[in-house]
Design a protein around this motif. Sequence first.
Motif, short mmCIF file in Angstrom:
data_model
loop_
_atom_site.label_atom_id
_atom_site.label_comp_id
_atom_site.label_asym_id
_atom_site.label_seq_id
_atom_site.Cartn_x
_atom_site.Cartn_y
_atom_site.Cartn_z
N HIS A 60 0.83 -1.20 0.00
CA HIS A 60 0.00 0.00 0.00
C HIS A 60 0.87 1.25 0.00
N PRO A 61 1.80 1.36 -0.94
CA PRO A 61 2.73 2.49 -0.87
C PRO A 61 2.02 3.84 -0.99
N HIS A 62 0.92 3.89 -1.75
CA HIS A 62 0.26 5.19 -1.94
C HIS A 62 -0.49 5.64 -0.69
N LEU A 63 -1.02 4.68 0.05
CA LEU A 63 -1.66 5.02 1.34
C LEU A 63 -0.62 5.67 2.25
N PHE A 64 0.54 5.08 2.27
CA PHE A 64 1.65 5.57 3.08
C PHE A 64 2.07 6.97 2.62
N ILE A 65 2.20 7.13 1.30
CA ILE A 65 2.64 8.43 0.78
C ILE A 65 1.58 9.50 1.03
N GLU A 66 0.32 9.11 0.93
CA GLU A 66 -0.74 10.07 1.22
C GLU A 66 -0.67 10.52 2.69
N GLY A 67 -0.43 9.56 3.57
CA GLY A 67 -0.27 9.89 4.98
C GLY A 67 0.92 10.81 5.21
N LEU A 68 2.02 10.51 4.51
CA LEU A 68 3.22 11.35 4.62
C LEU A 68 2.93 12.77 4.16
N LEU A 69 2.19 12.87 3.05
CA LEU A 69 1.90 14.19 2.47
C LEU A 69 1.05 15.01 3.44
N ILE A 70 -0.02 14.40 3.98
CA ILE A 70 -0.90 15.13 4.90
C ILE A 70 -0.12 15.55 6.14
N SER A 71 0.68 14.63 6.67
CA SER A 71 1.44 14.93 7.88
C SER A 71 2.48 16.02 7.61
N SER A 72 3.13 15.95 6.44
CA SER A 72 4.12 16.97 6.10
C SER A 72 3.45 18.33 6.02
#
Lengths: 451, 384
Positions: A98-110
């Motif tokens: 689920h790399p995109h779920l992870f990246i989406e989380g990273l983006l929101i948190s960033s």
Amino acid sequence: MGVKLLLEHDKVEGIRYYDTYRKNGGYRAAEKALKMSPADIVEEVKKSGLRGRGGAGFPTGLKWSFLAKPEGVPRHLVCNADESEPGTFKDRYLMEFHPHLFIEGLLISSFALGSNTTYVYIRGEYAWIPDILEQAIDEAKNNGWLGKNIQGTGFDCEIYVHRGAGAYICGEETALIESLEGKRGNPRMKPPFPAIQGVWMRPTVVNNVETLAAVVPIINLGGDEYAKIGVGKSTGTKLMSACGNINKPGVYEIDMTISVEEFIYSDEYCGGIRNGKKLKACIPGGSSVPILPANLLLKTAKGETRLMNYESMSDGGFVSGSMIGSGGFEVLDEDQCIVKHTMTLARFYNHESCGQCSPCREGTGWMYKILKNLEYGKGKMSDIDLLWDIQRKIEGNTICPLGDAAAWPVAAAIRHFRDEFEWHVLNPDESQKRNYGLAHYADPIHVAASA
Amino acid sequence: MSETPKFKVTIDNISIEVPAGTTILNAARSIGGEVAPPAMCYYSKLQDSGGKCRTCLVEVSKGSEKDPRPMPKLVASCRTTVMDGMEVKNITSEKVIDARKGVVEFLLINHPLDCPVCDQAGECDLQDLSYDHGTEGTRYEFKRRTFEKEDIGPYISLHMNRCIMCFRCVFAADQLTEKREHGILDRGDHAQISTYLSKALDNDFIGNVIDVCPVGALTDRTFRFKNRVWFTKPMDAHRNCSNPKCCGSVRLWMRGDEVYRVTARKDEWNEVENTPDGKPGWICNECRFEKKETKDWVIEGPTQVRRSSVISQGHYEGTKPTPVLIDTVMGRKPQYTIDIHSVSDVNRPEVELSKIDGPAHSDDFKPTQSDGGLKKWTDKLGKG
């Protein structure tokens, strides 16, 4: 079926790729979040009651609110993907499938933390995952979710995947920061905390992969809704990586209301003990948390049913409880030898100690050598007390929690399985040929009547 | 100068005021005596040092006036700053004494204990620490860890087996020399100080690693096996050194008219003293290794050794440790220094080396017929 938030689309073919992920509601949370103010996102995360999924269970919203915001100094979000705890492999599953779920989380948190440069520190042993992540980062970039002026909001964010060289200690946040800076991965002294002076002396937040991925459902549902899932201070869902003598090892998402017994025996999760054997012991949260015998695992010392959540798992403290930790659920059946198991863990911590402070550097090796003697029938009765004394002198006296992590498994094994150690000493020959077996470790515990 | 606020801190029931930002260790050192926790890795003149050896752990029984909660764990006093109203327990805390005993045991399990052939013996921090906080005998029954011998040049000899991984020499090389040529290799209990490719350490100020090393891991090769430190008499001296970074003020360790060894001047905490202009008195390699004749130096006079260690045992005026008020530390008797004469026949207890104006000779060190010392020795040898 429990609630599934992170692994909702687990069975969808091609969820690894941007198009499929987007079609299944991906980046909806990011769309929503980019329209919110960073402070509101932090507020939602606070309301959600999300606790760090890396092991310590520190409230994420609170951690974010500690981040210093001096004028003109860049801030960084660092994702701790150095998942090295034996028995834990949930982050690997998320990043790999689920790399995109992870990246989406990273983006929101960033966006919430104001980090324009975000790092993913991934353990060196996960050699193939950086490629998956970098491919996903490229896809996200091509679709305007990363890079300059994301979705026209004016927010810039780059994510870099940094490969570690393979050291357990680099999962400790300050050692991770040192390693990210290109130095030897030795933990730093705290204070100053990373939230004030982290990577390159800039304010830094270090979060686990699962924690950051959980930000996506929090934004989708709203903090309050998310907090309704679960029980007490254990809100939301948790990934458990189950392994050992069970029928169905793997990564499972639980909503923290189910009992340990259900988790082990139900077909939805572990599917019972393999080959019809009996449960002897279990490490519920990764190798460094205390091991529990079957009777204390299923019921607390007060006789209540033990649930799969932060509070219930630690009920009774370390005397009769454990921790949910990072969610590395290791099950041992009646054929397993606790002494050998403890020795294996001690060898691991001896190998992974950074060597910076004396108690851990010298003590872990000493414990391993004594346990090796006990395991191979060369131990003495006094060795058991000596082990207890060594672990006591390591715990709490080191710079970073690795000292505690090395001491706890030994302490818990002696606390709950002392007679198995003694049997090894008294029957050195027999202990080389057979295991101690289940003994009384699954017997119902006597509950003292409350006054 | 801007006004630094003063914080009141109470250590072992003794209250003092120190400027904000002072560490607990330095506050305790300003009280002195055994209130000061031992430190193996912290070195006040080296930035970022400390926190590693865990011998200076103390209990903070009251965090501050504002937040009186005690700290949950023992803290490293060398890296924890004082807060106003803080209460600290060092030797009055059973927990601290117990933890310190543990740390000393950990430091010694893999130490070769080769003091009889170690040049550091007599001025070794680990030796002092073990006498104060160690136990007799060991519970360690395994083969000790050993390393391959490495040659790091003509001036310094490296005994990795004795190293306690304090990182001081790494910081010293980083901060005093142009380029650090050695460092820590590997991790855990096989971590070692090394140059990786066995090269000679070559830098004008690298000799200072010998002074900062708390144990016998880095010793002076030009002094190797020449003499025991307690048979030499330290004299303060200086010369006009051409190196602008070198302070030129040194300590000569002499016997008769011979200069056996040159070191920097060290204070009661075994750290390099500051020069009058407030800078640490590091010395260059030329002063340390090449100037071994009295004519090279202007001798100022005998050193007033203030350190509590074997080398100070009754031979120097004012070397007795600061008397600690026994009633303030709950009746705990000072044990900071051992009386070397009760366990060993070295030196003559009645001779005060600092009272002898010139150099001390063999007679000043060895027991003589007149005080029955030699007879005591020969009796012992006969029995042994």
